[in-house]
Design an enzyme around this catalytic site. Structure first.
Site, PDB file in Angstrom:
ATOM      1  N   HIS A 196      12.038 -11.555  -3.853  1.00 41.12           N
ATOM      2  CA  HIS A 196      11.647 -10.952  -5.137  1.00 41.12           C
ATOM      3  C   HIS A 196      12.572  -9.985  -5.457  1.00 41.12           C
ATOM      4  O   HIS A 196      13.171  -9.119  -4.838  1.00 41.12           O
ATOM      5  CB  HIS A 196      10.262 -10.652  -5.111  1.00 41.12           C
ATOM      6  CG  HIS A 196       9.661  -9.379  -4.590  1.00 41.12           C
ATOM      7  ND1 HIS A 196       9.890  -8.266  -4.693  1.00 41.12           N
ATOM      8  CD2 HIS A 196       9.273  -9.406  -3.192  1.00 41.12           C
ATOM      9  CE1 HIS A 196       9.573  -7.293  -3.973  1.00 41.12           C
ATOM     10  NE2 HIS A 196       8.837  -7.827  -2.973  1.00 41.12           N
ATOM     11  N   ASP A 243      13.007  -3.842   0.110  1.00 36.76           N
ATOM     12  CA  ASP A 243      11.752  -4.430  -0.469  1.00 36.76           C
ATOM     13  C   ASP A 243      12.146  -4.610  -2.064  1.00 36.76           C
ATOM     14  O   ASP A 243      11.806  -3.877  -2.728  1.00 36.76           O
ATOM     15  CB  ASP A 243      10.629  -3.713  -0.377  1.00 36.76           C
ATOM     16  CG  ASP A 243       9.348  -4.590  -0.550  1.00 36.76           C
ATOM     17  OD1 ASP A 243       9.476  -5.573  -1.026  1.00 36.76           O
ATOM     18  OD2 ASP A 243       8.143  -4.105  -0.975  1.00 36.76           O
ATOM     19  N   GLU A 256       6.604  -9.466  -7.918  1.00 34.91           N
ATOM     20  CA  GLU A 256       5.760  -9.523  -6.907  1.00 34.91           C
ATOM     21  C   GLU A 256       4.969  -8.362  -6.690  1.00 34.91           C
ATOM     22  O   GLU A 256       3.797  -8.384  -6.405  1.00 34.91           O
ATOM     23  CB  GLU A 256       6.768  -9.833  -5.703  1.00 34.91           C
ATOM     24  CG  GLU A 256       6.009 -10.259  -4.210  1.00 34.91           C
ATOM     25  CD  GLU A 256       5.245  -8.971  -3.538  1.00 34.91           C
ATOM     26  OE1 GLU A 256       4.551  -9.353  -2.715  1.00 34.91           O
ATOM     27  OE2 GLU A 256       5.730  -7.839  -3.832  1.00 34.91           O
ATOM     28  N   GLU A 257       5.511  -7.094  -7.062  1.00 36.76           N
ATOM     29  CA  GLU A 257       4.828  -5.939  -6.668  1.00 36.76           C
ATOM     30  C   GLU A 257       3.631  -5.747  -7.444  1.00 36.76           C
ATOM     31  O   GLU A 257       2.466  -5.313  -7.035  1.00 36.76           O
ATOM     32  CB  GLU A 257       5.872  -4.883  -6.707  1.00 36.76           C
ATOM     33  CG  GLU A 257       6.999  -4.819  -5.791  1.00 36.76           C
ATOM     34  CD  GLU A 257       6.512  -4.751  -4.316  1.00 36.76           C
ATOM     35  OE1 GLU A 257       5.510  -4.586  -4.127  1.00 36.76           O
ATOM     36  OE2 GLU A 257       7.627  -4.447  -3.186  1.00 36.76           O
ATOM     37  N   ASP A 268      10.589 -11.502   2.727  1.00 36.27           N
ATOM     38  CA  ASP A 268      10.044 -10.202   1.927  1.00 36.27           C
ATOM     39  C   ASP A 268       9.376  -9.250   3.178  1.00 36.27           C
ATOM     40  O   ASP A 268       8.315  -8.899   2.735  1.00 36.27           O
ATOM     41  CB  ASP A 268       8.973 -10.807   1.042  1.00 36.27           C
ATOM     42  CG  ASP A 268       8.480  -9.504   0.038  1.00 36.27           C
ATOM     43  OD1 ASP A 268       9.158  -8.495   0.220  1.00 36.27           O
ATOM     44  OD2 ASP A 268       7.244  -9.759  -0.461  1.00 36.27           O
ATOM     45  N   HIS A 275       8.295   0.693  -0.304  1.00 33.70           N
ATOM     46  CA  HIS A 275       7.749   1.484  -1.419  1.00 33.70           C
ATOM     47  C   HIS A 275       7.792   3.040  -1.455  1.00 33.70           C
ATOM     48  O   HIS A 275       7.160   3.648  -2.144  1.00 33.70           O
ATOM     49  CB  HIS A 275       6.218   1.309  -1.593  1.00 33.70           C
ATOM     50  CG  HIS A 275       5.715  -0.313  -1.715  1.00 33.70           C
ATOM     51  ND1 HIS A 275       4.506  -0.859  -1.765  1.00 33.70           N
ATOM     52  CD2 HIS A 275       6.693  -1.375  -1.637  1.00 33.70           C
ATOM     53  CE1 HIS A 275       4.732  -2.023  -2.058  1.00 33.70           C
ATOM     54  NE2 HIS A 275       5.681  -2.291  -1.714  1.00 33.70           N
TER      55      HIS A 275
HETATM   56 ZN   LIG Z   1       8.225  -7.170  -1.379  1.00 32.32          ZN
END
Ligand SMILES: [Zn+2]
Length: 465
Positions: free
Chosen positions: A276, A288, A321-322, A348, A420
């Site tokens: 993503h 990520d 995606e998030e 991912d 994140h």
């Molecule tokens: Zn991800």
């Protein structure tokens, strides 16, 4: 657009298969897979892709101006690497955007706390929200509270996440972030703080999505969660002030960016692989999921170097995606085509090595999968006897329509130290590990795209046994 990697990588797709891997009956899949895996370990493409994305675009929350640049970057990158049918598939999705935010202990021991607001958090009233906290050392303890028990309070849950190789510690505690705000609100809370879903012992909060609950909700850094535990242990009432701004857009434009290596014999039979393109905002989205985008792109490009495959290989850079939306949009847009999608996969879970994998049920003893599995010992990957279970959230829309899928399990031991958070930057990507991922995916794409393996039929045969 200017792009770091364009000067380094020639767009030399669709060159010939080396003679060693060619037989009179067509390509020798085992030799080809082994050749590709070796090539992948020395190929800088994935690193250049993730370096370019994280440097030239940076953080890219869906709905931000950076996401528009990410879309254009994706198109330019796929074209530069020789992909065909490069295009953008648009959709709309609800999004949340962070504004200025702060948190502090007002009493008994005034000091600032480090937080990140959760997706779909409500803003505080202008001037902030000041209230006593109710602290729970486990999420279950908060859930045990009756309705009204948290009235007028900011609920705080400080349960820590367990570090695991397979990432299961995240699934086990995920509800503390995603459902915690709504569960707290249901019990009367006017704010919610959770210890970050982090496996690091440091002072970085980790962002993430939550279901809308109508109250301000944020993640505390692990160090700040422990600080509040110590204050609570003194028995003195703790008062916290939150000051958080944010905005919601119910219909944000978003895009899945697509490029293909068209098949020479069965172009309508498609292998779908991607990562993503969007990310959370504190870091630059390197692990990520810039890494996943890079792994998929580099693996497909390597296969194309060996000559045009029988079937089409499609790389998708999913665009939301998030905060959700890209998997559903992709599934809906490809409903008519789903029966022709041979297999789907998503990378991912960072950039560390693949340590185990699952191929679709009933397929392991076929010549194509034997050729693929023959590369695994050299790459230190375990072939799991279990069938795939998850696939990835961006291919969930395809899986729901019966599209076969694989799980290539990356080592997640360090992933949630960084995930994140502001630490998700390029320096967390280890180039040899990234290349190992490319090697595994390239060998898989090559053997499936150059065979006539039918995972649906094999799964049915296995089910009848
Ligand atoms: Zn991800």
């Amino acid at each position: 657009m200017r792009n770091l990697m364009f000067s380094i990588i020639a767009a030399g797709a669709l060159t010939a298969l080396p003679a060693a891997a060619q037989t009179a009956a067509g390509p020798d899949l085992s030799a080809g897979a082994r050749h590709l895996a070796e090539r992948a370990l020395a190929d800088p493409t994935a690193w250049k892709v993730v370096e370019s994305l994280t440097t030239e675009v940076g953080p890219r929350p869906v709905g931000s101006p950076a996401m528009v640049r990410a879309r254009d970057w994706g198109v330019a990158t796929l074209k530069a690497l020789g992909f065909e049918n490069v295009h953008v598939e648009s959709f709309e999705t609800p999004t949340w955007a962070r504004g200025p935010e702060s948190a502090e202990v007002v009493s008994p021991y005034p000091q600032m706390l480090r937080i990140l607001g959760l997706g779909h958090s409500a803003p505080t009233p202008p001037g902030g929200l000041t209230a006593p906290i109710a602290l729970f050392r486990s999420y279950q303890d908060m859930l045990a509270q009756p309705p009204g028990a948290l009235a007028g309070k900011i609920a705080v849950v400080t349960q820590a996440m367990r570090k695991t190789q397979d990432g299961s510690g995240y699934g086990a505690i995920n509800a503390q972030r995603t459902a915690g705000p709504a569960e707290a609100a249901r019990r009367g809370a006017i704010g919610y703080l959770t210890r970050s879903l982090s496996t690091a012992e440091d002072r970085e909060p980790h962002a993430g999505g939550a279901a809308a609950a109508g109250i301000p909700a944020a993640a505390l850094s692990p160090a700040d969660a422990e600080q509040l535990e110590r204050m609570a242990a003194t028995g003195k009432p703790i008062v916290v002030r939150l000051d958080m701004a944010s905005s919601e857009n119910p219909a944000t434009p978003a895009w899945n960016v697509v490029g293909e290596i068209r098949g020479r014999e069965q172009p309508d039979e498609v292998l779908v692989l991607g990562g993503h393109l969007d990310s959370w905002d504190p870091g630059t989205g390197a692990i990520d999921d810039g890494a996943g985008v890079a792994i998929a792109t580099a693996a497909a490009r390597l296969v194309s170097e060996q000559g045009r495959p029988r079937r089409t290989i499609r790389v998708v850079m999913w665009g939301s995606e998030e905060q959700g939306g890209s998997g559903r949009a992709y599934g809906a847009a490809h409903r008519l085509e789903a029966s022709k999608i041979i297999v789907a996969g998503e990378s991912d879970l960072g950039a560390d090595p693949i340590w185990s994998l699952s191929v679709p049920r009933g397929s392991a003893r076929t010549p194509a999968m034997q050729a693929f599995l023959s590369v695994l010992p050299g790459l230190k990957v375990i072939a799991s006897p279990q069938p795939p279970r998850f696939g990835g959230s961006d291919i969930a829309g395809l899986i729901a329509q019966g599209v076969p899928f694989v799980d290539f399990n990356q080592d997640a031991t360090r992933y949630f130290d960084v995930h994140h958070s502001a630490h998700d930057t390029l320096d967390m990507v280890d180039p040899p590990s990234l290349a190992q991922n490319v090697a595994v995916w390239a060998a898989f794409l090559y053997t499936v795209a150059n065979s006539d393996i039918d995972f649906r039929k094999l799964a049915q045969q296995e089910a009848r046994k």
